[in-house]
Design a protein around this motif. Structure first.
Motif, PDB file in Angstrom:
ATOM      1  N   SER A   1       0.826  -1.217   0.000  1.00 20.71           N
ATOM      2  CA  SER A   1       0.000   0.000   0.000  1.00 20.71           C
ATOM      3  C   SER A   1       0.857   1.263   0.000  1.00 20.71           C
ATOM      4  N   LEU A   2       2.031   1.187   0.626  1.00 17.63           N
ATOM      5  CA  LEU A   2       2.946   2.333   0.576  1.00 17.63           C
ATOM      6  C   LEU A   2       3.656   2.393  -0.775  1.00 17.63           C
ATOM      7  N   ALA A   3       4.019   1.232  -1.335  1.00 17.42           N
ATOM      8  CA  ALA A   3       4.672   1.203  -2.650  1.00 17.42           C
ATOM      9  C   ALA A   3       3.778   1.830  -3.718  1.00 17.42           C
ATOM     10  N   VAL A   4       2.485   1.522  -3.663  1.00 22.95           N
ATOM     11  CA  VAL A   4       1.526   2.116  -4.612  1.00 22.95           C
ATOM     12  C   VAL A   4       1.570   3.637  -4.522  1.00 22.95           C
ATOM     13  N   GLN A   5       1.504   4.142  -3.294  1.00 21.64           N
ATOM     14  CA  GLN A   5       1.432   5.601  -3.108  1.00 21.64           C
ATOM     15  C   GLN A   5       2.746   6.293  -3.435  1.00 21.64           C
ATOM     16  N   PHE A   6       3.878   5.683  -3.064  1.00 21.97           N
ATOM     17  CA  PHE A   6       5.178   6.285  -3.399  1.00 21.97           C
ATOM     18  C   PHE A   6       5.350   6.361  -4.918  1.00 21.97           C
ATOM     19  N   ALA A   7       5.007   5.261  -5.610  1.00 21.83           N
ATOM     20  CA  ALA A   7       5.165   5.227  -7.061  1.00 21.83           C
ATOM     21  C   ALA A   7       4.291   6.289  -7.722  1.00 21.83           C
ATOM     22  N   LYS A   8       3.057   6.406  -7.245  1.00 22.87           N
ATOM     23  CA  LYS A   8       2.130   7.386  -7.813  1.00 22.87           C
ATOM     24  C   LYS A   8       2.619   8.813  -7.546  1.00 22.87           C
ATOM     25  N   ALA A   9       3.108   9.045  -6.319  1.00 27.43           N
ATOM     26  CA  ALA A   9       3.591  10.384  -5.961  1.00 27.43           C
ATOM     27  C   ALA A   9       4.774  10.817  -6.816  1.00 27.43           C
ATOM     28  N   LYS A  10       5.530   9.836  -7.305  1.00 28.19           N
ATOM     29  CA  LYS A  10       6.708  10.131  -8.134  1.00 28.19           C
ATOM     30  C   LYS A  10       6.398  10.086  -9.624  1.00 28.19           C
ATOM     31  N   GLY A  11       5.098   9.954  -9.972  1.00 29.85           N
ATOM     32  CA  GLY A  11       4.700  10.103 -11.366  1.00 29.85           C
ATOM     33  C   GLY A  11       4.679   8.842 -12.195  1.00 29.85           C
ATOM     34  N   ALA A  12       4.689   7.681 -11.570  1.00 25.08           N
ATOM     35  CA  ALA A  12       4.623   6.421 -12.312  1.00 25.08           C
ATOM     36  C   ALA A  12       3.167   6.041 -12.577  1.00 25.08           C
ATOM     37  N   TYR A  13       2.973   5.135 -13.535  1.00 20.57           N
ATOM     38  CA  TYR A  13       1.658   4.549 -13.804  1.00 20.57           C
ATOM     39  C   TYR A  13       1.601   3.244 -13.036  1.00 20.57           C
ATOM     40  N   VAL A  14       0.628   3.121 -12.112  1.00 23.53           N
ATOM     41  CA  VAL A  14       0.627   2.029 -11.133  1.00 23.53           C
ATOM     42  C   VAL A  14      -0.488   1.031 -11.422  1.00 23.53           C
ATOM     43  N   ILE A  15      -0.084  -0.237 -11.612  1.00 25.73           N
ATOM     44  CA  ILE A  15      -1.021  -1.345 -11.751  1.00 25.73           C
ATOM     45  C   ILE A  15      -0.866  -2.202 -10.498  1.00 25.73           C
ATOM     46  N   ALA A  16      -1.971  -2.497  -9.819  1.00 23.31           N
ATOM     47  CA  ALA A  16      -1.882  -3.160  -8.516  1.00 23.31           C
ATOM     48  C   ALA A  16      -2.763  -4.396  -8.491  1.00 23.31           C
ATOM     49  N   THR A  17      -2.262  -5.483  -7.874  1.00 19.69           N
ATOM     50  CA  THR A  17      -3.070  -6.689  -7.705  1.00 19.69           C
ATOM     51  C   THR A  17      -3.424  -6.901  -6.238  1.00 19.69           C
TER      52      THR A  17
END
Length: 324
Positions: free
Chosen positions: A160-176
């Motif tokens: 849940s933190l990896a999703v938010q860190f990646a999004k905050a840094k401008g990545a496109y996030v796909i989560a399972t």
């Protein structure tokens, strides 16, 4: 002082609340008055006797807990970054005595000032999971803005933190995650969500820059599926350091000219600088800390039983003392 301590390895029955000596900080350490401690799978893995990776370095008796928030009570003679009264969060010395206690000592360079906008209980849910997530995304995964990342086990503490860190840094996030957590993942910023029980991610995705496997599942076939969706030259990162890459996995990575990494194989990801960056993102409301349940120190056995289900959304926390 009061602490939850183990004098032997085993089930939750070995967790004992005892009076022990308050630690004295070394020259490079801080003594922290502990308000809250995160509960992580590594805590109960060690309670059970550890794994091949940990067993040789464990010594009893042992106070568990390597995820903490509190107030600096005393600083060692060489410490210049903190003073008495500072509110801090970080990782106590691993695998030494930890934060299931009213006080603990720790290396000062493994702590940072606590995010101002959240409570001690929330802050204690960040450091260990956050550092693994940060290292998985950026230090090892080398994730850049505009890249695509697939995060497995995305509803847990690390995921849940990896999703938010990646999004905050401008990545496109796909989560399972399982179906019941998909809406939650959208709320914390995932661009796409996949129900791992009913959808085959390996048929839906291709040319992914980074796959970050934060799932506890230790399965060779799942790893091969993860590698199959990577782009050529992509990076696969797993949190399961006790499940090394087999020859088959290494061959699959080589065919893709991809890199495989295990996050947690060394302590280099425990960094005050990373903690400071996380605190800033939290105070800017770009990252939310998800605490699913708070237990008292005396309820430590219940917290372990809950963690061992592997079905925790976000983090479990022990409240060692009430904040004023």
């Amino acid at each position: 002082m009061k602490a939850a301590i183990i004098n032997e390895f085993g089930g939750t029955e070995v967790l004992k609340i005892q009076e022990v000596e308050r630690p004295v900080p070394a020259a490079d350490e801080i003594l922290v008055k502990c308000y809250a401690s995160g509960v992580n799978p590594v805590d109960w893995v060690i309670r059970n006797g550890g794994n091949d990776f940990l067993r040789p370095i464990l010594k009893l008796p042992l106070i568990l807990g390597w995820d903490a928030a509190g107030i600096v009570e005393e600083v060692g003679s060489d410490v210049t970054d903190f003073k008495k009264g500072d509110e801090v969060f970080g990782v106590p010395n691993f695998p030494g005595n930890g934060s299931y206690a009213e006080y603990f000592s720790a290396k000062a360079n493994q702590f940072a000032l606590k995010p101002k906008s959240i409570s001690f209980n929330e802050a204690a849910g960040v450091p260990l999971a956050g550092l693994v997530a940060w290292a998985g995304n950026f230090q090892l995964g080398q994730l850049q803005a505009g890249q695509q990342i697939l995060i497995h086990g995305a509803s847990g503490g690390v995921g849940s933190l990896a999703v938010q860190f990646a999004k905050a840094k401008g990545a496109y996030v796909i989560a399972t995650a399982s179906a019941g957590n998909l809406e939650f993942l959208k709320q914390i910023g995932a661009d796409e969500v996949i129900d791992y029980r009913n959808q085959r991610f390996e048929e839906l995705l291709q040319n992914i820059d980074v796959v970050f496997d934060a799932s506890p599942l230790r399965d060779e076939n799942e790893r091969l599926k993860c590698i199959s969706v990577l782009k050529e030259g992509g990076i696969y990162v797993s949190v399961n350091v006790d499940f090394p890459f087999s020859d088959e996995i290494k061959e699959a990575l080589a065919k893709k000219k991809a890199k495989g990494e295990l996050v947690g194989a060394s302590g280099s990801y425990v960094s005050a600088e990373y903690l400071k960056e996380m605190a800033q993102l939290i105070d800017e409301s770009k990252v939310k800390v998800v605490v699913s349940k708070v237990y008292s120190l005396e309820q430590v056995a219940e917290a372990h039983k809950e963690s061992e289900t592997w079905h925790v959304r976000g983090k479990l926390v022990l409240e060692v003392r009430k904040a004023n």
